[in-house]
Design an enzyme around this catalytic site. Structure first.
Site, PDB file in Angstrom:
ATOM      1  N   CYS A   8       0.848  -1.120  -0.075  1.00 42.01           N
ATOM      2  CA  CYS A   8      -0.141   0.210   0.137  1.00 42.01           C
ATOM      3  C   CYS A   8       0.966   1.238  -0.018  1.00 42.01           C
ATOM      4  CB  CYS A   8      -0.801  -0.106   1.360  1.00 42.01           C
ATOM      5  SG  CYS A   8      -2.436  -0.992   0.722  1.00 42.01           S
ATOM      6  N   ASP A  37      10.471  -6.763  -7.874  1.00 36.47           N
ATOM      7  CA  ASP A  37      10.850  -7.614  -6.683  1.00 36.47           C
ATOM      8  C   ASP A  37      12.477  -7.040  -6.584  1.00 36.47           C
ATOM      9  OD1 ASP A  37       9.582 -10.434  -5.333  1.00 36.47           O
ATOM     10  OD2 ASP A  37      11.904  -9.369  -4.786  1.00 36.47           O
ATOM     11  N   GLY A  58       4.652 -19.365   1.774  1.00 33.34           N
ATOM     12  CA  GLY A  58       5.918 -18.783   2.031  1.00 33.34           C
ATOM     13  C   GLY A  58       4.992 -16.641   1.880  1.00 33.34           C
ATOM     14  N   HIS A  78      -0.822  -8.384   0.978  1.00 27.62           N
ATOM     15  CA  HIS A  78      -0.920  -7.714   0.134  1.00 27.62           C
ATOM     16  C   HIS A  78      -1.197  -8.466  -1.804  1.00 27.62           C
ATOM     17  CE1 HIS A  78      -2.356  -3.712  -2.117  1.00 27.62           C
ATOM     18  NE2 HIS A  78      -2.351  -4.141  -2.567  1.00 27.62           N
ATOM     19  N   HIS A  90      -0.172 -10.088  -4.649  1.00 31.63           N
ATOM     20  CA  HIS A  90       0.513 -10.103  -5.234  1.00 31.63           C
ATOM     21  C   HIS A  90       0.608 -11.418  -5.843  1.00 31.63           C
ATOM     22  CE1 HIS A  90       2.593 -10.700  -1.772  1.00 31.63           C
ATOM     23  NE2 HIS A  90       3.321 -11.394  -2.501  1.00 31.63           N
TER      24      HIS A  90
HETATM   25  P1  5GP Z   1       5.589 -12.850  -1.026  1.00 33.19           P
HETATM   26  O1  5GP Z   1       6.382 -14.030  -0.090  1.00 33.19           O
HETATM   27  O2  5GP Z   1       4.969 -12.017   0.461  1.00 33.19           O
HETATM   28  O3  5GP Z   1       4.706 -13.778  -1.684  1.00 33.19           O
HETATM   29  O4  5GP Z   1       6.512 -12.565  -2.087  1.00 33.19           O
HETATM   30  C1  5GP Z   1       6.581 -10.873  -1.338  1.00 33.19           C
HETATM   31  C2  5GP Z   1       7.313 -10.307  -1.962  1.00 33.19           C
HETATM   32  O5  5GP Z   1       7.640  -8.993  -2.105  1.00 33.19           O
HETATM   33  C3  5GP Z   1       9.069 -11.045  -1.542  1.00 33.19           C
HETATM   34  O6  5GP Z   1       9.888 -11.234  -2.747  1.00 33.19           O
HETATM   35  C4  5GP Z   1      10.360  -9.561  -1.559  1.00 33.19           C
HETATM   36  O7  5GP Z   1      11.259  -9.603  -1.654  1.00 33.19           O
HETATM   37  C5  5GP Z   1       9.373  -8.454  -2.159  1.00 33.19           C
HETATM   38  N1  5GP Z   1       9.587  -7.167  -1.775  1.00 33.19           N
HETATM   39  C6  5GP Z   1       9.463  -7.212   0.094  1.00 33.19           C
HETATM   40  N2  5GP Z   1       9.103  -5.661   0.487  1.00 33.19           N
HETATM   41  C7  5GP Z   1       9.626  -5.073  -1.271  1.00 33.19           C
HETATM   42  C8  5GP Z   1      10.008  -3.947  -1.309  1.00 33.19           C
HETATM   43  O8  5GP Z   1       9.463  -2.757  -0.667  1.00 33.19           O
HETATM   44  N3  5GP Z   1      10.550  -3.494  -2.537  1.00 33.19           N
HETATM   45  C9  5GP Z   1       9.838  -4.782  -3.553  1.00 33.19           C
HETATM   46  N4  5GP Z   1      10.547  -3.782  -5.031  1.00 33.19           N
HETATM   47  N5  5GP Z   1       9.780  -5.419  -3.193  1.00 33.19           N
HETATM   48  C10 5GP Z   1       9.858  -6.027  -2.429  1.00 33.19           C
HETATM   49 ZN    ZN Z   2      -1.994  -3.560   0.573  1.00 31.17          ZN
END
Ligand code: 5GP
Ligand code: ZN
Length: 108
Positions: free
Chosen positions: A8, A31, A94, A99, A101
């Protein structure tokens, strides 16, 4: 908009991030810790916690995310070599950012 949600904050501009694509429904950005040469995140603007929280009415958001991912893969020229589209769902799946994605991963 959830105050403590990283995505957000990115969507609202509080946390500056380059968007590779933006429309009224979603944004796409890289990412921060890529797991592959191409690792993009397709993120709806509206705060939805996870796949578990989707309703019937969100069907359109999900289809837009998939079609946008396909287009981003084509633009990155990895459509023919192949790629993964991935949702991590809740902690055991994981998910670390709560949020919704979708990961677009490829280019090996
Ligand atoms: P999840 O494990 O929740 O599916 O993936 C979250 C992803 O968001 C991770 O691969 C992580 O590297 C990425 N991520 C986390 N914080 C940030 C951020 O501040 N900016 C960007 N560009 N990616 C982020
Ligand atoms: Zn959010």
């Amino acid at each position: 908009m959830e105050k403590n949600c990283t995505f957000c904050q990115i969507i609202s501009g509080q946390k500056p991030t380059d968007f590779l694509y933006e429309d009224e429904t979603l944004v796409v950005f890289k990412d921060i810790r890529p797991h592959a040469p191409v690792h993009l995140l397709i993120v709806p603007k509206r705060h939805i916690r996870s796949v578990n929280d989707l309703t019937e009415e969100d069907g359109k958001v999900i289809s837009k995310m998939i079609f946008r991912a396909r287009e981003m893969a084509r633009k990155a020229a990895i459509d023919r070599s192949g790629y993964k589209l991935l949702f991590n769902v809740e902690r055991g799946g994981g998910q670390v950012i709560f949020h919704l994605h979708m990961h677009l991963i490829g280019g090996w």
